[in-house]
Design an enzyme around this catalytic site. Structure first.
Site, mmCIF file in Angstrom:
data_model
loop_
_atom_site.group_PDB
_atom_site.id
_atom_site.type_symbol
_atom_site.label_atom_id
_atom_site.label_comp_id
_atom_site.label_asym_id
_atom_site.label_seq_id
_atom_site.Cartn_x
_atom_site.Cartn_y
_atom_site.Cartn_z
ATOM 1 N N ASP A 80 42.271 19.414 -33.543
ATOM 2 C CA ASP A 80 41.260 18.433 -33.906
ATOM 3 C C ASP A 80 39.845 19.043 -33.813
ATOM 4 O O ASP A 80 39.549 19.781 -32.874
ATOM 5 C CB ASP A 80 41.410 17.262 -32.917
ATOM 6 C CG ASP A 80 40.846 15.966 -33.420
ATOM 7 O OD1 ASP A 80 40.785 15.772 -34.644
ATOM 8 O OD2 ASP A 80 40.490 15.118 -32.569
ATOM 9 N N HIS A 81 38.988 18.680 -34.768
ATOM 10 C CA HIS A 81 37.577 19.107 -34.745
ATOM 11 C C HIS A 81 37.372 20.578 -34.394
ATOM 12 O O HIS A 81 36.643 20.897 -33.448
ATOM 13 C CB HIS A 81 36.766 18.224 -33.783
ATOM 14 C CG HIS A 81 36.644 16.813 -34.247
ATOM 15 N ND1 HIS A 81 35.857 16.443 -35.310
ATOM 16 C CD2 HIS A 81 37.249 15.682 -33.815
ATOM 17 C CE1 HIS A 81 35.964 15.135 -35.505
ATOM 18 N NE2 HIS A 81 36.823 14.649 -34.614
ATOM 19 N N GLY A 183 33.657 7.699 -29.888
ATOM 20 C CA GLY A 183 33.369 7.004 -28.651
ATOM 21 C C GLY A 183 33.385 5.498 -28.834
ATOM 22 O O GLY A 183 33.599 5.001 -29.939
ATOM 23 N N HIS A 212 38.332 8.843 -38.367
ATOM 24 C CA HIS A 212 38.051 9.301 -37.000
ATOM 25 C C HIS A 212 37.336 8.190 -36.247
ATOM 26 O O HIS A 212 36.903 7.200 -36.833
ATOM 27 C CB HIS A 212 37.188 10.565 -37.045
ATOM 28 C CG HIS A 212 37.983 11.794 -37.307
ATOM 29 N ND1 HIS A 212 38.392 12.646 -36.315
ATOM 30 C CD2 HIS A 212 38.489 12.290 -38.465
ATOM 31 C CE1 HIS A 212 39.102 13.632 -36.858
ATOM 32 N NE2 HIS A 212 39.178 13.435 -38.155
ATOM 33 N N GLY A 213 37.203 8.407 -34.930
ATOM 34 C CA GLY A 213 36.468 7.428 -34.138
ATOM 35 C C GLY A 213 37.172 6.086 -34.083
ATOM 36 O O GLY A 213 36.535 5.026 -34.121
ATOM 37 N N SER A 215 38.482 4.445 -31.729
ATOM 38 C CA SER A 215 38.298 3.597 -30.542
ATOM 39 C C SER A 215 37.233 2.544 -30.778
ATOM 40 O O SER A 215 36.187 2.842 -31.379
ATOM 41 C CB SER A 215 37.865 4.453 -29.340
ATOM 42 O OG SER A 215 38.881 5.340 -28.978
#
Ligand code: 13P
Length: 288
Positions: A80-81, A183, A212-213, A215
């Site tokens: 990832d990333h 986040g 992505h992200g 959450s």
């Protein structure tokens, strides 16, 4: 075993999303696989550069193989990333199933050239490796944010540029910036569903769109994103928060416990609960 590319294609046509969960140790990798097995979902485990530095590339790959064998489900490991061509190539060399080359903070030409270099390298090394590129700028880190994250219009992925980027690089997955951030934000995220649809319309069907992200995004927005064409959703912060909260609870409730593995029980349970909720939300159960 069905390949990751085939599973992603199936997710797209069947209208669900493959859950991608980050991990940095054996306990977390095993919890992901256990929940995926119980819910009959493929398991996609991600390690960021920091997470894989902590585990070791070879160790992460060996655990992936062992877990695949032990749980009898498709288990895939994604780098990832990867923030440089070198770290992406190192993951390919180590035997990762998938690499995410993330040069999105760099100028477009540099992002395109570096991503293309990774695609060519990965294909030459192992035709089965799936490569993800990223276009647009995603703010934040995988933690509880203390300040509001302001997403600027220029951060967002331009659908025309996405079409060009995918055609030139040959990536299998594309991560666009569509109002998401890493986040858990202080303010509620607002995904640009129309932009997801527009990007989806411009890139070939064979290319999976990645969110992505994952959450802290409200359920209705996640469902709308999947309906608009997202086939893969990355979640990290909610898992980190759940795991550490459980660990702190066990540590404070059992101050005399000195057997390390006995201190992970609550952490594993709270993390499992989040994974279960996400898989249900993504429609990923009963898919294998
Ligand atoms: P969150 O930490 O916001 O869940 O994002 C995770 C992610 O996108 C990992 O690639």
């Amino acid at each position: 075993m069905e390949s990751l590319s085939d599973i992603l294609k199936r997710a797209r046509t069947e209208g669900w999303a493959v859950g991608h969960f980050n991990a940095s140790n054996l306990e977390q990798m095993r919890v992901i696989c256990r929940v995926c097995r119980d819910l009959k979902s493929p398991a996609m485990i991600g390690t960021s550069e920091g997470e894989r530095d902590h585990m070791g590339l070879a160790e992460a790959v060996a655990l992936r193989s062992a877990l695949r064998h032990e749980f009898g489900i498709p288990v895939f490991l994604n780098a990832d990333h990867s923030k440089s061509v070198e770290t992406a190539k190192a993951a390919v060399d180590a035997g990762y199933d998938s690499v995410h080359i993330d040069l999105s903070a760099k100028p477009f030409a540099e992002n395109l050239a570096g991503t293309k270099e990774v695609v060519i390298y990965a294909r030459a090394k192992n035709a089965g490796v799936v490569v993800e590129g990223e276009l647009g700028y995603l703010r934040g880190e995988s933690k509880l944010q203390k300040e509001k994250i302001e997403i600027k219009p220029e951060d967002l992925t331009d659908p025309d540029q996405a079409e060009h980027f995918v055609a030139e690089t040959g990536v299998d997955r594309l991560a666009p910036a569509v109002g998401n951030s890493h986040g858990i934000a202080l303010d509620e995220p607002a995904l640009d569903i129309e932009r997801i649809r527009a990007v989806r319309a411009r890139v070939p069907e064979s290319v999976a769109l990645v969110l992505h992200g994952g959450s802290g995004i409200p359920e209705d927005q996640i469902k709308a994103a999947i309906a608009a064409g997202i086939a893969n959703i990355h979640v990290n912060t909610e898992l980190r928060v759940a795991f550490v909260r459980g660990l702190r609870q066990d540590l404070s409730e059992h101050p005399d416990e000195t057997t390390p593995y006995k201190l992970y029980r609550e952490a594993e349970q709270t993390m499992a609960k989040v994974i279960e909720e996400k898989l249900k939300l993504f429609g990923a159960m009963d898919r294998i």
